[in-house]
Scaffold this active site. Sequence first.
Site, short mmCIF file in Angstrom:
data_model
loop_
_atom_site.label_atom_id
_atom_site.label_comp_id
_atom_site.label_asym_id
_atom_site.label_seq_id
_atom_site.Cartn_x
_atom_site.Cartn_y
_atom_site.Cartn_z
N ASN A 107 -6.27 7.39 5.23
CA ASN A 107 -4.98 7.93 4.81
C ASN A 107 -4.03 6.77 4.51
OD1 ASN A 107 -2.83 9.86 4.44
ND2 ASN A 107 -2.06 9.29 6.45
N HIS A 109 0.03 5.75 4.49
CA HIS A 109 1.31 6.21 5.04
C HIS A 109 2.39 5.20 4.67
CE1 HIS A 109 3.91 8.51 7.70
NE2 HIS A 109 4.40 7.34 8.09
N SER A 141 0.82 1.51 5.48
CA SER A 141 -0.31 1.47 6.42
C SER A 141 -1.46 2.29 5.87
CB SER A 141 0.09 2.05 7.78
OG SER A 141 1.15 1.33 8.35
N ASP A 150 -1.26 10.69 11.47
CA ASP A 150 -0.92 9.26 11.44
C ASP A 150 -1.28 8.48 12.70
OD1 ASP A 150 0.33 9.90 8.97
OD2 ASP A 150 2.20 10.36 9.97
C1 GAR Z 1 2.95 8.43 -0.66
O1 GAR Z 1 4.11 7.68 -0.49
C2 GAR Z 1 2.16 8.48 0.63
O2 GAR Z 1 2.25 7.31 1.38
C3 GAR Z 1 2.86 9.59 1.34
O3 GAR Z 1 3.07 10.57 0.35
C4 GAR Z 1 3.27 9.90 -0.89
C5 GAR Z 1 2.36 10.54 -1.90
O4 GAR Z 1 2.68 10.10 -3.19
N1 GAR Z 1 2.07 10.10 2.40
C6 GAR Z 1 2.59 10.50 3.57
O5 GAR Z 1 3.78 10.50 3.79
C7 GAR Z 1 1.56 10.94 4.58
N2 GAR Z 1 2.14 11.07 5.87
P1 GAR Z 1 1.69 10.37 -4.41
O6 GAR Z 1 1.36 11.87 -4.39
O7 GAR Z 1 2.49 10.02 -5.61
O8 GAR Z 1 0.46 9.52 -4.24
#
Ligand code: GAR
Length: 207
Positions: A107, A109, A141, A150
């Site tokens: 994942n 984060h 991360s 997470d």
């Molecule tokens: C990203 O910033 C990712 O790190 C976050 O969601 C966004 C997805 O963007 N994930 C989290 O917050 C998970 N806890 P994307 O759909 O444009 O790749």
Amino acid sequence: MMNIGFLASHTGSNMQAIIDACKVGDLQASPVLLISNNRDSGALVRAKEEGIPYCCINGKTHPNPEELDQAILDVMLEHVVDIIVLAGYMKKLGPKTLSHFVGRILNIHPSLLPKFGGKGMYGMHVHEAVITSGETESGVSIHLVDAEYDTGPIIAQSRVPVKTKDTPEALAARVLQREHTFFAETLQKIVTGEIMLPTKQEGNETV
Ligand code: GAR
């Protein structure tokens, strides 16, 4: 070739960055599948445009959580996925998928975990909390996925400065830009063996 199966809920820009890295050869892997829980996600549109097999699996298509877990696992197996990449996936995974792919689910984060992770800490909520806390740096991360949000072992982190007058939106954009290069770089280190994922024997079945 390492076959990547994506799970994504929203825009899918991280998935796109990884697909692009595969296309230009920076990442020696094949994107073979996208599963989204959100039938209106940008990620599904991107997969369609890229000619990558995709499907929508969620609590509406599979109201029983065990069947939902099995459906995700079955599609991953059908497409011979080696590694599952959560690219902005906002749901927990079930025990069957976690156990079959132990040590093979990553994942991303948008903070320096363990800070600013856990339930409710996603998207803009993370960046708002980082700024409110007065942090001078944030980052990205990449961690192995377990049954919680997470909390799995961190395998790579990259730091990003928080600037004095940052808004959550400005910080989010800076972190996301780093995510787009860092995820593919980290995956390539897994391909080359520079980063070793745990073997199935080493992995905890609950991871
Ligand atoms: C990203 O910033 C990712 O790190 C976050 O969601 C966004 C997805 O963007 N994930 C989290 O917050 C998970 N806890 P994307 O759909 O444009 O790749």
